[in-house]
Design an enzyme around this catalytic site. Sequence first.
Site, PDB file in Angstrom:
ATOM      1  N   PRO A   9       4.025   1.419  -3.061  1.00  0.00           N
ATOM      2  CG  PRO A   9       5.770   2.933  -3.308  1.00  0.00           C
ATOM      3  CD  PRO A   9       5.451   1.592  -2.724  1.00  0.00           C
ATOM      4  CG  ASN A  10       2.619   5.522  -6.988  1.00  0.00           C
ATOM      5  OD1 ASN A  10       1.797   6.404  -6.798  1.00  0.00           O
ATOM      6  ND2 ASN A  10       3.913   5.700  -6.775  1.00  0.00           N
ATOM      7  NE  ARG A 106       9.118   0.980 -16.743  1.00  0.00           N
ATOM      8  CZ  ARG A 106       8.331   1.295 -15.705  1.00  0.00           C
ATOM      9  NH1 ARG A 106       8.018   0.363 -14.802  1.00  0.00           N
ATOM     10  NH2 ARG A 106       7.861   2.505 -15.569  1.00  0.00           N
TER      11      ARG A 106
HETATM   12  C1  DQA Z   1       7.220  -1.890 -10.385  1.00  0.00           C
HETATM   13  C2  DQA Z   1       8.450  -1.277 -11.075  1.00  0.00           C
HETATM   14  C3  DQA Z   1       8.996  -0.123 -10.244  1.00  0.00           C
HETATM   15  O1  DQA Z   1      10.127   0.432 -10.897  1.00  0.00           O
HETATM   16  C4  DQA Z   1       7.945   0.960 -10.105  1.00  0.00           C
HETATM   17  O2  DQA Z   1       8.434   2.011  -9.293  1.00  0.00           O
HETATM   18  C5  DQA Z   1       6.657   0.444  -9.592  1.00  0.00           C
HETATM   19  C6  DQA Z   1       6.169  -0.849 -10.066  1.00  0.00           C
HETATM   20  C7  DQA Z   1       6.555  -2.980 -11.249  1.00  0.00           C
HETATM   21  O3  DQA Z   1       5.694  -3.680 -10.723  1.00  0.00           O
HETATM   22  O4  DQA Z   1       6.857  -3.095 -12.444  1.00  0.00           O
HETATM   23  O5  DQA Z   1       5.952   1.119  -8.849  1.00  0.00           O
HETATM   24  O6  DQA Z   1       7.644  -2.510  -9.165  1.00  0.00           O
END
Ligand code: DQA
Length: 143
Positions: A9-10, A106
């Site tokens: 996602p995203n 993070r």
């Molecule tokens: C991610 C890190 C994850 O914590 C985050 O929710 C993402 C991207 C990364 O590629 O750094 O969507 O997987």
Amino acid sequence: MKAFVLNGPNLGRLGKREPDVYGSTTHDDLIALCVDTGAELGLDVDVRQTDHEGELVGWLHEAADSGVPVVLNAGAWTHYSIAVRDAAAQLTAPLIELHISNVHKREPFRHHSVLSDIATGVIAGLGVDGYRLALRWLADHTR
Ligand code: DQA
């Protein structure tokens, strides 16, 4: 040989999404990077992205049934989806867990992954170059 790059996602919003964290490469650029890298390495790379958990589960079943190795950036699902973990646990070929950002630098909720202990290896914090490195490793170790 075939390899899957599966993005959760995203990640379809790469380039627009928090560029200070994830960089300016778009998901289309990432597809080209993976396909071109694969071509250099003799890998037929299939890059997919979804915001729907069940779709990712289905792709992992497909990889399991066909014995295809997977580079998996499960995005936020990394941190809590037992369904994605259970699907990934069925893979017979290598699984590389990948994060563009260094999740360990993070927020604390990003420090735990439900995937790392079933992954062959984990790459985090190297930006989209991590995908190139993951595919290189697959080319060297899966024949
Ligand atoms: C991610 C890190 C994850 O914590 C985050 O929710 C993402 C991207 C990364 O590629 O750094 O969507 O997987």
